[in-house]
Design a protein around this motif. Structure first.
Motif, mmCIF file in Angstrom:
data_model
loop_
_atom_site.group_PDB
_atom_site.id
_atom_site.type_symbol
_atom_site.label_atom_id
_atom_site.label_comp_id
_atom_site.label_asym_id
_atom_site.label_seq_id
_atom_site.Cartn_x
_atom_site.Cartn_y
_atom_site.Cartn_z
ATOM 1 N N LEU A 85 -1.809 5.522 -5.989
ATOM 2 C CA LEU A 85 -0.723 6.441 -5.653
ATOM 3 C C LEU A 85 -0.233 6.273 -4.221
ATOM 4 O O LEU A 85 0.946 6.464 -3.935
ATOM 5 N N VAL A 86 -1.133 5.926 -3.316
ATOM 6 C CA VAL A 86 -0.749 5.834 -1.906
ATOM 7 C C VAL A 86 -0.553 4.396 -1.438
ATOM 8 O O VAL A 86 -0.240 4.161 -0.269
ATOM 9 N N VAL B 134 -0.321 12.338 -10.153
ATOM 10 C CA VAL B 134 -1.023 12.747 -8.934
ATOM 11 C C VAL B 134 -2.341 13.427 -9.292
ATOM 12 O O VAL B 134 -3.378 13.197 -8.658
ATOM 13 N N ARG C 252 7.062 12.795 -1.450
ATOM 14 C CA ARG C 252 6.630 12.618 -0.058
ATOM 15 C C ARG C 252 5.496 13.579 0.295
ATOM 16 O O ARG C 252 4.519 13.187 0.946
ATOM 17 N N GLN D 240 -6.763 15.765 -5.104
ATOM 18 C CA GLN D 240 -5.536 15.467 -5.840
ATOM 19 C C GLN D 240 -5.175 16.567 -6.840
ATOM 20 O O GLN D 240 -3.993 16.816 -7.091
ATOM 21 N N PRO E 10 3.249 3.818 -0.246
ATOM 22 C CA PRO E 10 3.490 4.571 0.990
ATOM 23 C C PRO E 10 2.765 4.003 2.207
ATOM 24 O O PRO E 10 3.315 3.990 3.316
ATOM 25 N N ARG E 11 1.558 3.514 2.027
ATOM 26 C CA ARG E 11 0.832 2.905 3.144
ATOM 27 C C ARG E 11 1.560 1.661 3.648
ATOM 28 O O ARG E 11 1.681 1.437 4.856
ATOM 29 N N PHE F 115 2.107 12.298 -1.447
ATOM 30 C CA PHE F 115 1.354 11.186 -0.864
ATOM 31 C C PHE F 115 0.896 11.497 0.566
ATOM 32 O O PHE F 115 -0.144 11.008 1.007
ATOM 33 N N THR F 116 1.642 12.336 1.282
ATOM 34 C CA THR F 116 1.209 12.727 2.628
ATOM 35 C C THR F 116 -0.100 13.499 2.560
ATOM 36 O O THR F 116 -1.033 13.262 3.347
ATOM 37 N N LEU G 21 -2.275 13.454 0.027
ATOM 38 C CA LEU G 21 -3.330 12.582 -0.486
ATOM 39 C C LEU G 21 -3.876 11.690 0.627
ATOM 40 O O LEU G 21 -5.095 11.476 0.735
ATOM 41 N N LEU G 22 -2.981 11.161 1.452
ATOM 42 C CA LEU G 22 -3.415 10.334 2.578
ATOM 43 C C LEU G 22 -4.282 11.122 3.558
ATOM 44 O O LEU G 22 -5.160 10.566 4.224
#
Length: 217
Positions: free
Chosen positions: A113-114, A105, A174, A186, A117-118, A177-178, A180-181
């Protein structure tokens, strides 16, 4: 994450690994460009220049093209639990896995990284498969922890421990990435979650005491 060839990997095994990696990479490119639900196995086969049968030989379901690294990660965690140094607590392999993830991260590509998750956020099929994968992970870890602890068949404690430790890592993932989004830096995300995860694992290690400690059974 690219698979690493083992020292004793033969030509046939290497070619199979390379084919698997190429198919997965092609599929991910298509998923990211068009969305998971709008890409078919036939689309992937054409783009990767392989047959649909070849894809299914490596990936039994379309969702496996997204989550294939999860199986490798679970296998590595099981191996880490079983090969701990004498006296090392059960928490240690989970702690290491979380800190290694937070290192990525801090220094890795945010887009990479995302990416998954996306995809998951936009697909009901992937969210369902992810939930199944979480339960599969717990079901795989529980008997390993039971064996390490010398627990009797049907003992609930290893099941509770497996889920608690797995969810500590999962919640850290979780949260990362939340954030980071949402556009957070980072390095700040990694530093903050490293401190929080350390506190969580410290509490769990203190609570578990010597339960399942390597060489303790």
């Amino acid at each position: 994450m690219e698979a690493t060839a083992t020292t004793g990997e033969g030509l046939r095994e290497r070619k199979k690994r390379q084919t698997r990696e190429a198919i997965a990479a092609t599929a991910m490119e298509l998923f990211l460009a068009r969305g998971f639900d709008d890409v078919t196995i036939a689309d992937i086969a054409r783009a990767a220049d392989v047959s649909r049968k070849t894809i299914f030989n490596y990936f039994p379901a379309k969702e496996d093209l997204v989550f294939h690294e999860g199986r490798e990660r679970r296998a590595a965690l099981v191996e880490a639990i079983r090969t701990r140094p004498a006296g090392e607590p059960l928490v240690a392999p989970f702690r290491r896995a979380t800190m290694e993830y937070l290192d990525r991260v801090e220094r890795g590509s945010v887009d990479a990284l995302v990416a998954v998750p996306r995809l998951v956020a936009a697909s009901t099929a992937l969210r369902t498969r992810l939930s199944v994968g979480w339960e599969k992970e717990a079901a795989q870890l529980a008997p390993v922890i039971a064996e390490e602890a010398g627990a009797a068949d049907g003992d609930l404690v290893p099941m509770v421990v497996a889920r608690t430790l797995a969810w500590t890592h999962r919640l850290t993932f979780r949260a990362a990435f939340t954030r980071l989004l949402a556009g957070e830096d980072q390095r700040i995300v990694a530093a903050d979650l490293r401190e929080q995860a350390t506190r969580a694992y410290d509490l769990l290690e203190a609570g578990l005491g010597g339960y399942g400690a390597a060489g303790g059974g």
